[in-house]
Design a protein around this motif. Sequence first.
Motif, short mmCIF file in Angstrom:
data_model
loop_
_atom_site.label_atom_id
_atom_site.label_comp_id
_atom_site.label_asym_id
_atom_site.label_seq_id
_atom_site.Cartn_x
_atom_site.Cartn_y
_atom_site.Cartn_z
N ILE A 40 0.82 -1.21 0.00
CA ILE A 40 0.00 0.00 0.00
C ILE A 40 0.86 1.26 0.00
CG2 ILE A 40 -1.60 1.36 1.42
CD1 ILE A 40 -2.87 -1.27 2.30
N LEU A 41 2.01 1.21 0.65
CA LEU A 41 2.82 2.39 0.91
C LEU A 41 3.13 3.24 -0.33
CD1 LEU A 41 4.24 4.06 3.04
CD2 LEU A 41 6.28 2.62 2.75
N PRO A 42 3.63 2.68 -1.44
CA PRO A 42 3.96 3.55 -2.58
C PRO A 42 2.74 4.27 -3.14
CG PRO A 42 4.10 1.23 -3.20
CD PRO A 42 3.98 1.26 -1.71
N PHE A 43 1.59 3.59 -3.18
CA PHE A 43 0.37 4.23 -3.69
C PHE A 43 -0.09 5.34 -2.75
CE2 PHE A 43 0.21 0.05 -5.74
CZ PHE A 43 0.00 0.44 -7.06
N ALA A 95 11.53 3.51 -4.68
CA ALA A 95 12.14 2.48 -3.83
C ALA A 95 11.06 1.61 -3.17
CB ALA A 95 13.01 3.13 -2.76
N THR A 96 10.02 2.25 -2.64
CA THR A 96 8.95 1.49 -2.00
C THR A 96 8.16 0.67 -3.03
OG1 THR A 96 7.48 3.43 -2.14
CG2 THR A 96 8.70 3.11 -0.09
N GLY A 97 8.03 1.23 -4.23
CA GLY A 97 7.32 0.49 -5.28
C GLY A 97 8.09 -0.75 -5.72
N ILE A 98 9.40 -0.60 -5.89
CA ILE A 98 10.23 -1.76 -6.26
C ILE A 98 10.21 -2.80 -5.16
CG2 ILE A 98 12.59 -2.49 -6.72
CD1 ILE A 98 13.03 0.21 -8.10
#
Length: 666
Positions: free
Chosen positions: A64-67, A179-182
């Motif tokens: 959820i974090l990157p979104f 970074a969070t998305g990867i």
Amino acid sequence: MKKVNFNFRKIKEVFAPVLALLRKNWEKAEAKFTGMKTIRENFVAAFPQIKKVLKFLVGLIISILPFYLMDHYVRELTTDIRFSHTSITKASKVFSASWILLFVFVSRCMKGRWGRVIYGLCFITFFVSFAVQSIYYPYTEFFFGFNLLQSAEEGSAYILDVVKNTDTKTYMTFLLVLATGILGIVKFPKAEHFKYKTFFVTIIFFLMFYTSAPSLLGEANTSLEWDTWRNPRNTYNDFSNRNNSMKICGLYEYTVRDLYVTFIRNNDVRDPKEIDFVEHVYSTETPHKKNSYTGKFKGKNIIFVQLEGMDNWLITPEDTPNLYGMMNNSIVFNNHYSYYTGGGSTFNSELAVATGFITPVSFTENPYSFSGNTFPYSLPHIMKEKGYSANAFHMNTGEYYSRDINYMNWGYDNYYSLIEDGNYEDKSYQLDRELILNEFFYEKLFKQEEPFMHYIITYTTHTPFRLNCSTGKLIAAELYPEEEELPELGEEEVARLFAAETDKMMGLLLQSLEDNGLAKDTVVVVFTDHYLYTLNDKSILEPYKNTENNLINNTPFFIWSKGMKQKQIDKVNSQIDILPTVLNMMGAEFNDEWYVGKDIMDENYTGYVFFSDYSWYDGVNYVENGTVVNNSSADQQYIVDVNTYINDLIQKNDLTLKYDYFKKRK
């Protein structure tokens, strides 16, 4: 010695309570120890399940974090947008939560690597959208929309400069989100099978949340009212104001809805109420009444010069002596406004001067997308009926803004491009002087047999304002031919050098009119397409302009004729007023209903300008959100009446274009 006798019974009786208490505490301690042992054993037994739950929760947070970060950052960009309502924040959060729920949980329902693939595609898609919005909005103060893709090629020449001037905070946010998305993609779990139950539950919850979000915005207006745009539900339904729509929708709903509105939604649905309104507007025919300026330039040739970004503060005796000198023999309109619409401000001015209409305000459409509309009362059509030829001249190719198609549709005989028709091997076509010095252009401009109407669009005063790239290199090569290192000039200094190049073109234009015996028989209409918003450092404008609101759009507009004494006009006006004003001066007959703007020289017209956020200015009162904000003591009924008047003008403009109304009347 006295013998001591021990009575064990009495001793037992004395210590019995103590022993009982010890026994009781021992039993409790033993029970507690046994319980702890049981808890420990149970914990050990349940640890795999607890570990699984914790792993799920951590993985969910990572997913959820990157979104969340992307949506939160874009939401922060909207804080300075003056569109507030208690329902907006709630609705935007529900929209975003709904989409994030859908992205994450649907991905987790997929079997094997498909979940990771779907999650990755969702992240990459919206990361691109997030990056574009984060760069585009701070630069233009408008959020990007898919309808702007048609002009992407022209903007691509300056994208590198925009990217370089994007602040560090934005790039740090990009890296954090990336970074969070990867991490989310790499750590995304693989499901052993497709989770049907979770999938359907996710869809149900998504639909519940998503469909409830618009209802939080309240009810939409059912009639055409002047303040319809202030209703959040109307803004959401129409998707007409990009900035307000982003504030309502959040990043994900905005992107999806923008895609839907631009490419899928049928915008040709005819609303009976809108049809009735526009029919009523054109139900009467009112021939324009003559005034003291009617026919002042009748029979003369006419040249329109649309200046690229030539702000008022750039017209000085030192920087632009030709323009400054022309204004001494001109009708000078001090309160002229050329406002930026977010959909191509340069072409918006071209549309306004040619047709009398501007980019729609109440629905989303680019000004250059009306090439199929009928404009029988356009400037070139009317002038050609009076025996004039009509040609347009610019640096750029005809494909930009579909100018070649639009100019032909408006009635011009030709659209000439320096790039296409000038035979250049370098980029010197970016210098405005070439509009006059180019032999082909010179022939078309000054060797006409019949009366002519020319429309010239300048280019040089365009971003980026640096000497080491694009136009700057051409100017630097002339100014500093022998210097190995260019001087370090600020944006303002370079902008003034660019303006001087445009002024050189104006000097060449006047000289060419003299050389060809055309000066006495030619009138030159000069105006700017927009204020110099393309500066990266907007603080440069603060000493020269009111930068607090839309009055920043004040720009030069004057009409020159050789030997004419200067006349200053203080009535407020804008691009849409140029067409009827010039037609009256040229002695052309027309009906007032044909245009949104008015003849500025009409004694009965007091003067107004309205902007794309429905704010307006009459020279005294600046009204925003329906309320006077400049401390004037205006009569409230007057404010209500003008609000209604401005709303009707906007509806007339938008609905005429939307329904191609003149095609029916032709």
